[in-house]
Motif scaffolding. Structure first.
Motif, PDB file in Angstrom:
ATOM      1  N   GLY A  34      18.852  -0.340 -21.425  1.00 58.35           N
ATOM      2  CA  GLY A  34      17.750  -0.211 -20.484  1.00 58.35           C
ATOM      3  C   GLY A  34      18.164  -0.284 -19.038  1.00 58.35           C
ATOM      4  O   GLY A  34      17.648  -1.117 -18.295  1.00 58.35           O
ATOM      5  N   SER A  35      19.070   0.586 -18.611  1.00 54.55           N
ATOM      6  CA  SER A  35      19.653   0.432 -17.273  1.00 54.55           C
ATOM      7  C   SER A  35      19.377   1.593 -16.321  1.00 54.55           C
ATOM      8  O   SER A  35      19.873   1.587 -15.201  1.00 54.55           O
ATOM      9  CB  SER A  35      21.173   0.279 -17.399  1.00 54.55           C
ATOM     10  N   ILE A  36      18.600   2.575 -16.735  1.00 52.80           N
ATOM     11  CA  ILE A  36      18.502   3.812 -15.959  1.00 52.80           C
ATOM     12  C   ILE A  36      17.334   3.779 -14.969  1.00 52.80           C
ATOM     13  O   ILE A  36      16.239   3.313 -15.285  1.00 52.80           O
ATOM     14  CB  ILE A  36      18.371   5.032 -16.885  1.00 52.80           C
ATOM     15  N   ILE A  37      17.605   4.287 -13.779  1.00 55.84           N
ATOM     16  CA  ILE A  37      16.597   4.535 -12.747  1.00 55.84           C
ATOM     17  C   ILE A  37      16.426   6.042 -12.643  1.00 55.84           C
ATOM     18  O   ILE A  37      17.411   6.785 -12.616  1.00 55.84           O
ATOM     19  CB  ILE A  37      17.060   3.980 -11.392  1.00 55.84           C
ATOM     20  N   SER A  38      15.187   6.521 -12.564  1.00 49.35           N
ATOM     21  CA  SER A  38      15.003   7.969 -12.478  1.00 49.35           C
ATOM     22  C   SER A  38      13.660   8.302 -11.837  1.00 49.35           C
ATOM     23  O   SER A  38      12.892   7.418 -11.464  1.00 49.35           O
ATOM     24  CB  SER A  38      15.090   8.602 -13.875  1.00 49.35           C
ATOM     25  N   THR A  39      13.416   9.590 -11.703  1.00 54.34           N
ATOM     26  CA  THR A  39      12.141  10.108 -11.206  1.00 54.34           C
ATOM     27  C   THR A  39      11.493  10.959 -12.286  1.00 54.34           C
ATOM     28  O   THR A  39      12.155  11.400 -13.235  1.00 54.34           O
ATOM     29  CB  THR A  39      12.347  10.973  -9.953  1.00 54.34           C
ATOM     30  N   ALA A  40      10.218  11.223 -12.123  1.00 52.49           N
ATOM     31  CA  ALA A  40       9.524  12.077 -13.093  1.00 52.49           C
ATOM     32  C   ALA A  40      10.136  13.466 -13.129  1.00 52.49           C
ATOM     33  O   ALA A  40      10.271  14.072 -14.194  1.00 52.49           O
ATOM     34  CB  ALA A  40       8.040  12.146 -12.753  1.00 52.49           C
ATOM     35  N   ALA A  41      10.530  13.998 -11.971  1.00 49.44           N
ATOM     36  CA  ALA A  41      11.125  15.328 -11.923  1.00 49.44           C
ATOM     37  C   ALA A  41      12.458  15.366 -12.650  1.00 49.44           C
ATOM     38  O   ALA A  41      12.733  16.285 -13.428  1.00 49.44           O
ATOM     39  CB  ALA A  41      11.312  15.773 -10.473  1.00 49.44           C
ATOM     40  N   ASP A  42      13.301  14.360 -12.432  1.00 49.02           N
ATOM     41  CA  ASP A  42      14.577  14.311 -13.129  1.00 49.02           C
ATOM     42  C   ASP A  42      14.384  14.197 -14.635  1.00 49.02           C
ATOM     43  O   ASP A  42      15.121  14.813 -15.419  1.00 49.02           O
ATOM     44  CB  ASP A  42      15.400  13.114 -12.648  1.00 49.02           C
ATOM     45  N   MET A  43      13.400  13.433 -15.059  1.00 51.55           N
ATOM     46  CA  MET A  43      13.170  13.251 -16.485  1.00 51.55           C
ATOM     47  C   MET A  43      12.657  14.520 -17.155  1.00 51.55           C
ATOM     48  O   MET A  43      12.697  14.656 -18.374  1.00 51.55           O
ATOM     49  CB  MET A  43      12.194  12.102 -16.724  1.00 51.55           C
ATOM     50  N   GLY A  44      12.186  15.465 -16.340  1.00 53.11           N
ATOM     51  CA  GLY A  44      11.729  16.738 -16.885  1.00 53.11           C
ATOM     52  C   GLY A  44      12.786  17.824 -16.865  1.00 53.11           C
ATOM     53  O   GLY A  44      12.494  18.979 -17.205  1.00 53.11           O
TER      54      GLY A  44
ATOM     55  N   GLY B 166       0.796  -1.217   0.000  1.00 52.86           N
ATOM     56  CA  GLY B 166       0.000   0.000   0.000  1.00 52.86           C
ATOM     57  C   GLY B 166       0.829   1.267   0.000  1.00 52.86           C
ATOM     58  O   GLY B 166       0.286   2.365   0.119  1.00 52.86           O
ATOM     59  N   ALA B 167       2.156   1.154  -0.163  1.00 53.43           N
ATOM     60  CA  ALA B 167       3.015   2.338  -0.200  1.00 53.43           C
ATOM     61  C   ALA B 167       2.577   3.263  -1.328  1.00 53.43           C
ATOM     62  O   ALA B 167       2.404   2.815  -2.464  1.00 53.43           O
ATOM     63  CB  ALA B 167       4.468   1.929  -0.389  1.00 53.43           C
ATOM     64  N   PRO B 168       2.375   4.546  -1.034  1.00 48.35           N
ATOM     65  CA  PRO B 168       1.873   5.456  -2.064  1.00 48.35           C
ATOM     66  C   PRO B 168       2.944   5.844  -3.074  1.00 48.35           C
ATOM     67  O   PRO B 168       4.139   5.852  -2.765  1.00 48.35           O
ATOM     68  CB  PRO B 168       1.437   6.680  -1.252  1.00 48.35           C
ATOM     69  N   MET B 169       2.522   6.145  -4.271  1.00 42.15           N
ATOM     70  CA  MET B 169       3.414   6.748  -5.247  1.00 42.15           C
ATOM     71  C   MET B 169       3.647   8.191  -4.828  1.00 42.15           C
ATOM     72  O   MET B 169       2.706   8.913  -4.492  1.00 42.15           O
ATOM     73  CB  MET B 169       2.800   6.689  -6.648  1.00 42.15           C
ATOM     74  N   GLU B 170       4.905   8.635  -4.842  1.00 43.09           N
ATOM     75  CA  GLU B 170       5.252   9.988  -4.425  1.00 43.09           C
ATOM     76  C   GLU B 170       6.067  10.675  -5.517  1.00 43.09           C
ATOM     77  O   GLU B 170       6.568  10.016  -6.440  1.00 43.09           O
ATOM     78  CB  GLU B 170       6.046   9.956  -3.120  1.00 43.09           C
ATOM     79  N   GLU B 171       6.206  11.992  -5.371  1.00 38.22           N
ATOM     80  CA  GLU B 171       7.000  12.732  -6.353  1.00 38.22           C
ATOM     81  C   GLU B 171       8.422  12.197  -6.443  1.00 38.22           C
ATOM     82  O   GLU B 171       9.022  12.169  -7.511  1.00 38.22           O
ATOM     83  CB  GLU B 171       7.030  14.227  -6.006  1.00 38.22           C
ATOM     84  N   ARG B 172       8.974  11.779  -5.330  1.00 42.54           N
ATOM     85  CA  ARG B 172      10.366  11.324  -5.292  1.00 42.54           C
ATOM     86  C   ARG B 172      10.528   9.850  -5.639  1.00 42.54           C
ATOM     87  O   ARG B 172      11.644   9.328  -5.663  1.00 42.54           O
ATOM     88  CB  ARG B 172      10.940  11.568  -3.901  1.00 42.54           C
ATOM     89  N   THR B 173       9.436   9.138  -5.897  1.00 41.16           N
ATOM     90  CA  THR B 173       9.513   7.710  -6.193  1.00 41.16           C
ATOM     91  C   THR B 173      10.364   7.473  -7.437  1.00 41.16           C
ATOM     92  O   THR B 173      10.158   8.097  -8.474  1.00 41.16           O
ATOM     93  CB  THR B 173       8.116   7.117  -6.413  1.00 41.16           C
ATOM     94  N   ARG B 174      11.312   6.551  -7.302  1.00 41.05           N
ATOM     95  CA  ARG B 174      12.183   6.218  -8.425  1.00 41.05           C
ATOM     96  C   ARG B 174      11.654   4.974  -9.140  1.00 41.05           C
ATOM     97  O   ARG B 174      11.118   4.063  -8.524  1.00 41.05           O
ATOM     98  CB  ARG B 174      13.613   5.974  -7.949  1.00 41.05           C
ATOM     99  N   SER B 175      11.846   4.956 -10.455  1.00 41.32           N
ATOM    100  CA  SER B 175      11.362   3.845 -11.267  1.00 41.32           C
ATOM    101  C   SER B 175      12.398   3.477 -12.318  1.00 41.32           C
ATOM    102  O   SER B 175      13.238   4.305 -12.705  1.00 41.32           O
ATOM    103  CB  SER B 175      10.045   4.214 -11.981  1.00 41.32           C
ATOM    104  N   GLU B 176      12.330   2.253 -12.787  1.00 40.45           N
ATOM    105  CA  GLU B 176      13.126   1.848 -13.946  1.00 40.45           C
ATOM    106  C   GLU B 176      12.482   2.462 -15.189  1.00 40.45           C
ATOM    107  O   GLU B 176      11.290   2.289 -15.422  1.00 40.45           O
ATOM    108  CB  GLU B 176      13.140   0.327 -14.057  1.00 40.45           C
ATOM    109  N   ILE B 177      13.271   3.180 -15.984  1.00 48.80           N
ATOM    110  CA  ILE B 177      12.682   3.829 -17.159  1.00 48.80           C
ATOM    111  C   ILE B 177      12.793   2.963 -18.410  1.00 48.80           C
ATOM    112  O   ILE B 177      12.375   3.374 -19.490  1.00 48.80           O
ATOM    113  CB  ILE B 177      13.286   5.218 -17.408  1.00 48.80           C
ATOM    114  N   GLY B 178      13.348   1.758 -18.266  1.00 49.43           N
ATOM    115  CA  GLY B 178      13.357   0.810 -19.373  1.00 49.43           C
ATOM    116  C   GLY B 178      14.077   1.322 -20.606  1.00 49.43           C
ATOM    117  O   GLY B 178      15.154   1.908 -20.536  1.00 49.43           O
ATOM    118  N   SER B 179      13.451   1.120 -21.753  1.00 46.22           N
ATOM    119  CA  SER B 179      14.115   1.421 -23.023  1.00 46.22           C
ATOM    120  C   SER B 179      14.228   2.908 -23.323  1.00 46.22           C
ATOM    121  O   SER B 179      14.885   3.280 -24.305  1.00 46.22           O
ATOM    122  CB  SER B 179      13.390   0.716 -24.170  1.00 46.22           C
ATOM    123  N   ILE B 180      13.628   3.756 -22.502  1.00 41.88           N
ATOM    124  CA  ILE B 180      13.902   5.190 -22.642  1.00 41.88           C
ATOM    125  C   ILE B 180      15.391   5.439 -22.428  1.00 41.88           C
ATOM    126  O   ILE B 180      15.951   6.411 -22.933  1.00 41.88           O
ATOM    127  CB  ILE B 180      13.052   6.010 -21.656  1.00 41.88           C
TER     128      ILE B 180
END
Length: 246
Positions: free
Chosen positions: A231-241, A52-66
């Motif tokens: 496909g090795s990068i981890i990032s956040t939505a803010a970093d990707m912007g 149940g952990a919420p998605m947050e602005e700082r949540t990091r994700s695998e960006i895959g083939s981006i």
């Protein structure tokens, strides 16, 4: 006219309403930008459907083939420096590369544009060399440049070319050439057991041996390790912007 805050709230509500039917995911983070700056980050849903952990602005994700677009940026930087010729045979840079073919040589341009004729290959790997070495037991299906065929292994080979012409690892190149200049402080150029500790949980449907549908429950996806350029990068939505400020 609605304010930016109002617009972000409405976008967030729309995104959350579409999670179950459109994104097929328990959560998402959307970064909204214009040509000049990051306007806002909108987290919705959960980063982990089981805790149940919420998605947050700082949540990091695998960006895959981006991640492939980042490797392409570094390649073009090397072209500008005169160290990489996009139209030279790949074997000029990686002499041991081999694939069964009855056509002309494959170039870095072909790799970058997915027109090399190489197989798609594996999604994730912790070393590019075994994956690229195994291509010698495969065949190309058409002449380089003739048509589009998506290939992860082609970008693994791009990473090896960049390492050869720069003398640096693809991990260091991504960090020094892109992350640091852009201020992408929450991003990491490799998915390892150490870097994946704070990632959003991957999810997949329960069964993979039959057509999937939304009535199948979500389960945790197996952890992956990836240190290659495809496909090795981890990032956040803010970093990707982020963008380089003039």
């Amino acid at each position: 006219m609605p304010s930016l805050d109002d617009a972000l709230e409405r976008i967030g509500a729309f995104l959350e309403s579409r999670l179950p039917t459109f994104l097929d995911a328990p959560g998402a983070v959307l970064g909204l930008t214009d040509r000049e700056r990051l306007l806002g980050v909108i987290p919705v849903g959960r980063a982990d459907a089981f805790t149940g952990a919420p998605m947050e602005e700082r949540t990091r994700s695998e960006i895959g083939s981006i991640s492939k677009s980042f490797a392409a940026v570094v390649a073009l930087q090397e072209v500008e420096k005169g160290k990489l010729d996009l139209h030279a045979p790949v074997t000029d840079y990686v002499p041991w590369f081999e694939v069964r073919t009855r056509y002309g040589p494959i170039t870095t341009q072909h790799l970058l544009t997915h027109t090399s004729g190489l197989i798609m290959g594996m999604d994730f790997a912790d070393d590019a060399i075994p994956a690229v070495e195994s291509l010698r037991r495969t065949s190309t299906g058409f002449a380089p440049g003739e048509r589009f065929l998506y290939s992860n292994d082609a970008y693994k080979l791009v990473g090896l070319i960049l390492e050869r012409v720069t003398g640096s690892t693809i991990r260091d190149l991504l960090r020094e050439r892109i992350f640091e200049p852009l201020g992408m402080r929450s991003s990491d150029p490799a998915i390892t057991f150490e870097t994946r500790t704070d990632l959003a949980t991957g999810h997949q449907r329960l069964s993979e041996d039959r057509p999937q549908h939304r009535e199948m429950p979500l389960v945790a996806a197996p952890p992956i390790i990836s240190t290659t350029a495809d496909g090795s990068i981890i990032s956040t939505a803010a970093d990707m912007g982020m963008r380089i400020q003039p």
